[in-house]
Structure formats: C-alpha cells, structure tokens
Design a protein around this motif. Structure first.
Motif, PDB file in Angstrom:
ATOM      1  N   PHE A 290       1.051  -1.301   0.085  1.00  0.00           N
ATOM      2  CA  PHE A 290       0.047  -0.021   0.041  1.00  0.00           C
ATOM      3  C   PHE A 290       0.725   1.200   0.117  1.00  0.00           C
ATOM      4  CE2 PHE A 290      -2.869  -3.448   1.898  1.00  0.00           C
ATOM      5  CZ  PHE A 290      -3.926  -2.899   1.330  1.00  0.00           C
ATOM      6  N   ASP A 291       0.353   2.322  -0.531  1.00  0.00           N
ATOM      7  CA  ASP A 291       1.062   3.555  -0.621  1.00  0.00           C
ATOM      8  C   ASP A 291       0.128   4.644  -0.377  1.00  0.00           C
ATOM      9  OD1 ASP A 291      -0.232   4.244  -3.330  1.00  0.00           O
ATOM     10  OD2 ASP A 291       1.256   2.803  -4.157  1.00  0.00           O
ATOM     11  N   ASP A 292       0.405   6.156  -0.511  1.00  0.00           N
ATOM     12  CA  ASP A 292      -0.299   7.119  -0.333  1.00  0.00           C
ATOM     13  C   ASP A 292      -0.922   7.789  -1.827  1.00  0.00           C
ATOM     14  OD1 ASP A 292       2.265   8.213  -1.330  1.00  0.00           O
ATOM     15  OD2 ASP A 292       2.245   9.357   0.496  1.00  0.00           O
ATOM     16  N   THR A 293      -0.884   7.057  -2.858  1.00  0.00           N
ATOM     17  CA  THR A 293      -1.044   7.759  -4.189  1.00  0.00           C
ATOM     18  C   THR A 293      -2.544   7.686  -4.302  1.00  0.00           C
ATOM     19  OG1 THR A 293      -0.837   5.594  -5.230  1.00  0.00           O
ATOM     20  CG2 THR A 293       1.262   6.984  -5.002  1.00  0.00           C
ATOM     21  N   GLY A 294      -3.218   6.725  -3.809  1.00  0.00           N
ATOM     22  CA  GLY A 294      -4.745   6.614  -4.127  1.00  0.00           C
ATOM     23  C   GLY A 294      -5.103   5.699  -5.693  1.00  0.00           C
ATOM     24  N   VAL A 295      -3.956   5.461  -5.787  1.00  0.00           N
ATOM     25  CA  VAL A 295      -3.821   4.595  -7.303  1.00  0.00           C
ATOM     26  C   VAL A 295      -3.829   3.212  -7.152  1.00  0.00           C
ATOM     27  CG1 VAL A 295      -2.893   4.383  -9.687  1.00  0.00           C
ATOM     28  CG2 VAL A 295      -3.234   6.689  -8.455  1.00  0.00           C
ATOM     29  N   LEU A 296      -4.894   2.551  -7.627  1.00  0.00           N
ATOM     30  CA  LEU A 296      -4.544   0.984  -7.780  1.00  0.00           C
ATOM     31  C   LEU A 296      -3.856   0.666  -9.183  1.00  0.00           C
ATOM     32  CD1 LEU A 296      -5.263  -1.988  -7.039  1.00  0.00           C
ATOM     33  CD2 LEU A 296      -7.316  -1.695  -8.309  1.00  0.00           C
ATOM     34  N   ALA A 297      -2.803  -0.186  -9.103  1.00  0.00           N
ATOM     35  CA  ALA A 297      -1.883  -0.221 -10.051  1.00  0.00           C
ATOM     36  C   ALA A 297      -1.484  -1.907 -10.181  1.00  0.00           C
ATOM     37  CB  ALA A 297      -0.634   0.584 -10.156  1.00  0.00           C
ATOM     38  N   VAL A 298      -1.042  -2.511 -11.333  1.00  0.00           N
ATOM     39  CA  VAL A 298      -0.568  -3.629 -11.523  1.00  0.00           C
ATOM     40  C   VAL A 298       0.845  -3.669 -11.823  1.00  0.00           C
ATOM     41  CG1 VAL A 298      -2.684  -4.894 -11.879  1.00  0.00           C
ATOM     42  CG2 VAL A 298      -1.479  -4.023 -13.705  1.00  0.00           C
ATOM     43  N   ALA A 299       1.826  -4.599 -11.674  1.00  0.00           N
ATOM     44  CA  ALA A 299       3.177  -4.428 -11.725  1.00  0.00           C
ATOM     45  C   ALA A 299       3.802  -5.701 -12.375  1.00  0.00           C
ATOM     46  CB  ALA A 299       4.163  -4.107 -10.739  1.00  0.00           C
ATOM     47  N   ARG A 300       4.828  -5.647 -13.241  1.00  0.00           N
ATOM     48  CA  ARG A 300       5.355  -6.986 -13.590  1.00  0.00           C
ATOM     49  C   ARG A 300       6.733  -6.305 -14.398  1.00  0.00           C
ATOM     50  NH1 ARG A 300       1.512 -10.084 -16.594  1.00  0.00           N
ATOM     51  NH2 ARG A 300       1.401 -11.731 -14.879  1.00  0.00           N
ATOM     52  N   ASP A 301       7.729  -7.358 -14.197  1.00  0.00           N
ATOM     53  CA  ASP A 301       9.188  -7.173 -14.721  1.00  0.00           C
ATOM     54  C   ASP A 301       9.563  -5.619 -14.914  1.00  0.00           C
ATOM     55  OD1 ASP A 301       8.940  -9.639 -15.500  1.00  0.00           O
ATOM     56  OD2 ASP A 301       8.022  -9.412 -17.393  1.00  0.00           O
ATOM     57  N   GLY A 302       9.074  -5.118 -13.766  1.00  0.00           N
ATOM     58  CA  GLY A 302       9.748  -3.676 -13.510  1.00  0.00           C
ATOM     59  C   GLY A 302       8.797  -2.572 -14.219  1.00  0.00           C
ATOM     60  N   GLY A 303       7.601  -2.937 -14.920  1.00  0.00           N
ATOM     61  CA  GLY A 303       6.864  -2.204 -15.216  1.00  0.00           C
ATOM     62  C   GLY A 303       5.618  -2.121 -14.378  1.00  0.00           C
ATOM     63  N   ARG A 304       4.791  -1.057 -14.599  1.00  0.00           N
ATOM     64  CA  ARG A 304       3.642  -0.499 -13.436  1.00  0.00           C
ATOM     65  C   ARG A 304       2.632  -0.109 -14.632  1.00  0.00           C
ATOM     66  NH1 ARG A 304       2.034   3.789 -10.340  1.00  0.00           N
ATOM     67  NH2 ARG A 304       0.943   3.359  -8.593  1.00  0.00           N
ATOM     68  N   ALA A 305       1.323  -0.259 -14.187  1.00  0.00           N
ATOM     69  CA  ALA A 305       0.294   0.330 -15.096  1.00  0.00           C
ATOM     70  C   ALA A 305      -0.956   0.555 -14.016  1.00  0.00           C
ATOM     71  CB  ALA A 305      -0.106  -0.669 -16.184  1.00  0.00           C
ATOM     72  N   ALA A 306      -1.314   1.573 -14.046  1.00  0.00           N
ATOM     73  CA  ALA A 306      -2.594   2.084 -13.170  1.00  0.00           C
ATOM     74  C   ALA A 306      -3.882   1.326 -13.811  1.00  0.00           C
ATOM     75  CB  ALA A 306      -2.774   3.495 -13.435  1.00  0.00           C
ATOM     76  N   VAL A 307      -4.859   0.917 -12.897  1.00  0.00           N
ATOM     77  CA  VAL A 307      -5.910   0.284 -13.182  1.00  0.00           C
ATOM     78  C   VAL A 307      -6.971   1.486 -12.826  1.00  0.00           C
ATOM     79  CG1 VAL A 307      -7.833  -1.552 -12.583  1.00  0.00           C
ATOM     80  CG2 VAL A 307      -5.269  -1.939 -12.596  1.00  0.00           C
ATOM     81  N   ARG A 308      -6.971   1.960 -11.844  1.00  0.00           N
ATOM     82  CA  ARG A 308      -7.878   3.087 -11.354  1.00  0.00           C
ATOM     83  C   ARG A 308      -7.278   4.110 -10.397  1.00  0.00           C
ATOM     84  NH1 ARG A 308     -13.685   2.951 -12.136  1.00  0.00           N
ATOM     85  NH2 ARG A 308     -14.756   4.411 -10.643  1.00  0.00           N
ATOM     86  N   ASP A 309      -7.429   5.393 -10.524  1.00  0.00           N
ATOM     87  CA  ASP A 309      -7.142   6.395  -9.447  1.00  0.00           C
ATOM     88  C   ASP A 309      -8.521   6.583  -8.537  1.00  0.00           C
ATOM     89  OD1 ASP A 309      -6.853   8.430  -7.858  1.00  0.00           O
ATOM     90  OD2 ASP A 309      -5.677   9.747  -9.524  1.00  0.00           O
ATOM     91  N   LEU A 310      -8.416   6.028  -7.338  1.00  0.00           N
ATOM     92  CA  LEU A 310      -9.575   5.895  -6.342  1.00  0.00           C
ATOM     93  C   LEU A 310      -9.910   7.355  -5.956  1.00  0.00           C
ATOM     94  CD1 LEU A 310     -11.380   3.406  -6.662  1.00  0.00           C
ATOM     95  CD2 LEU A 310      -9.029   2.902  -6.817  1.00  0.00           C
ATOM     96  N   GLY A 311      -8.681   8.047  -5.694  1.00  0.00           N
ATOM     97  CA  GLY A 311      -8.747   9.467  -5.204  1.00  0.00           C
ATOM     98  C   GLY A 311      -9.477  10.175  -6.303  1.00  0.00           C
ATOM     99  N   ALA A 312      -8.925  10.221  -7.300  1.00  0.00           N
ATOM    100  CA  ALA A 312      -9.715  11.104  -8.504  1.00  0.00           C
ATOM    101  C   ALA A 312     -11.368  10.347  -8.844  1.00  0.00           C
ATOM    102  CB  ALA A 312      -9.107  11.358  -9.460  1.00  0.00           C
ATOM    103  N   GLU A 313     -11.324   9.222  -8.842  1.00  0.00           N
ATOM    104  CA  GLU A 313     -12.838   8.611  -9.486  1.00  0.00           C
ATOM    105  C   GLU A 313     -13.049   7.534  -8.253  1.00  0.00           C
ATOM    106  OE1 GLU A 313     -14.367   6.533 -13.528  1.00  0.00           O
ATOM    107  OE2 GLU A 313     -11.956   6.763 -13.108  1.00  0.00           O
TER     108      GLU A 313
END
Length: 326
Positions: A290-313
């Motif tokens: 967990f972190d303080d970004t409010g963003v749910l993301a997935v990661a693999r092989d050093g890459g990271r992609a946002a699924v949803r920004d729960l703070g904004a939406e």
C-alpha cells in the motif's frame, strides 16, 4: 511499462466485475450513508459495538437473478457461503443465518432451499428463519448472517507501507462458464468451518489489521474497494498472485473464489500471517504494498500500469474515516 501490461490494466478497469461495484455508490448516496456514518458503510459487514464489549456483525447479500435461475442449488449454497465469508473477513465468527426467497412455485424453490440447507449444515451455522414467497413472478434470493467479533478487521485501516497478503483456497474447480472458483461445495464440513475461523484467529492475534473478502470483481475489484475505503493506493505484483495451475490470468484476477481474502499487515508480520494459512493448506503470499497515491496499479518485470485512481474517481462512495478502535 510494456504495452501488454497497460492493455491488461485497461481491460481490468473496464471489466464487468469492477463496473458492477459502481451500483453501490448510487445506493450509498441515496441513503445518505458511507464511511463516516455512525455505523460505517463500505465494509464487508455492518459492525455494531456490543454492550458487553466486542462487536455484533450483520451481513446481507442478494444473488443475481440469472444466477439463481441457471444454478439454483449452487445459488442457495453460495448465498450462505458469501455471507459467512463476509463475517470472517471482519474477524468474526458466524452465529445464525436468515433468508428471503421468492420463487414461482415449490418445485422452483426446492433446489435453492436444498442448497442453503446444505451450506448451513456444512459450515455448522444454523438457519433460524426468514421469508418465503412461492407465488412470485420470478426467482429472487437474499441471505443475511449475524456474527460476532472480539477484534475487528476493517476495510478502512490499511495504511501506506502496509503489505498486502492474499490468502486463497486453490483446492477447487471452475463453475464454467461463470467466473466462480468453487473450493467449498465439495469440501469436508469440518475443514470449512475451521478455515473460516482462521480470520478471527488472525485478528485476535494481531497479525493483520484490515481485510476484505475477494468478492464479485475478483482480486482487482476487491482491491479497488479496499483502496477507496482506506484512502490509500496499492500496487499488485501480478507474478506473486497465488493462482490455480494453468488458470488464465485475466480470468483469475476477476474471479470470485469461495475462499479468498486480501489482508493488510505490517511487513514484519507477513511470514507469521502466511504461515497460519499454509498450515491449513491454503495458499497465501504477499502480493503488493500500500502507498499514499490513491491509485490501484498492477506491476510486472519492472513495469507498472494504473488500473484506477480511486482518489480522483471513487468506486463505491465510501470515503476513508478515522480508524475503528478494534
């Protein structure tokens, strides 16, 4: 970030399981309830302080109409099972079950009732009453469960820096073509009750302080609600997610397992927490932070992609509140 990871994150964000959770927000707004209500809404159960200490828990789930029509016995079983899972996710133990059933006649009601009776017996939780209408225009089913917790696990108390642990029973099978992983309906009853009790034991031992059961929407949908309620972000390491052998990844990330939980704990407690589940043959692993970004993301092989920004939406309209004195 690879194109494949970004594409996967986009599909997960647009999936029906995650999208269906938006219905919660409309009800929350219309009723004027949410995370700051006297009894906070957004958790797996209502948690009501008991006069003698501890917490009374109340869970209620309605089954999708098409599910009841297509798989009536399993719908009856599942209606009991998911409520018991909600009570466990809050660190509680179930006390009793009630139901509300609508059917077009006794023959249509019979397999639903048989499924509920079988689950009640298997888990050792009595069915104590309810409501029946066997002259309805279509079949509908809802079940509620009363439970009791000495120490709560909530959806509101994950904090930046916490580890996310996933615990899931992989000893099951798909209910094709549906996104249901059934590790319960053919399992020994004595195992089912003891496995559920693990969550109360974890809470009382202080090995986790927040949790949610993996429900409709799967790991991703449940993680999104968890983030929103706690007001945090989360990155899930996809390669760390426990999964059945040969399971297609995207299907599994959106699946509704019969026994699956996400738990927030301190990094130093991960080994002891996962060991509790492993001792009973349940797969458990740290799958993110967990972190303080409010963003749910997935990661693999050093890459990271946002699924949803729960703070904004926001998804379910249940804002973070002050932690419960659990």
């Amino acid at each position: 970030m690879s194109g494949a990871l970004a594409a996967l994150a986009g599909r997960l964000a647009a999936g029906p399981g995650l999208g269906g959770k938006r219905d919660v927000a409309a009800a929350v707004a219309a009723l004027g309830i949410g995370g700051d209500s006297a009894v906070p809404v957004g958790d797996d159960c209502a948690a009501i302080p008991a006069a003698g200490g501890g917490w009374d828990l109340l869970a209620c789930e309605g089954m999708i109409e098409g599910f009841v029509a297509a798989m009536p016995w399993f719908a009856g079983w599942s209606a009991v099972m998911v409520n018991l899972s909600d009570v466990a996710a809050m660190g509680g133990r179930p006390v009793a079950v009630v139901n509300a059933l609508w059917a077009t006649g006794p023959a249509e009601a019979a397999p639903v009732l048989e499924g509920m009776r079988a689950a009640s017996a298997a888990y050792g939780v009595p069915m104590v009453g309810g409501h029946a209408n066997l002259r309805a225009g279509s079949g509908q089913l809802a079940v509620a469960v009363l439970g009791r917790a000495e120490r709560l696990l909530t959806s509101f108390d994950a904090a930046p820096g916490d580890a996310l642990v996933m615990a899931v029973d992989l000893r099951g099978r798909w209910h094709d073509p549906h996104p249901f992983w059934d590790a319960a309906s053919e399992a020994p009853g004595e195992r089912l009750g003891a496995d559920l009790a693990l969550l109360a034991e974890v809470a009382e031992a202080g090995l986790a302080h927040a949790a949610k059961d993996i429900s409709q929407g799967g790991v991703i949908g449940t993680a999104a609600m968890f983030c929103e309620c706690s007001g945090v972000g989360l990155t899930i390491a996809l390669d760390a997610v426990p999964a059945p052998e040969a399971a297609e990844e995207e299907r599994w990330l959106a699946a509704f397992p019969s026994y699956g939980y996400l738990l927030a704990t301190e990094a130093g407690a991960v080994e002891a927490l996962t060991a509790r589940f492993a001792a009973r043959g349940i797969a458990a692993a740290r799958i993110g932070s967990f972190d303080d970004t409010g963003v749910l993301a997935v990661a693999r092989d050093g890459g990271r992609a946002a699924v949803r920004d729960l703070g904004a939406e926001p998804l379910i309209g249940c804002a973070r509140r002050a932690p419960i004195d659990a």
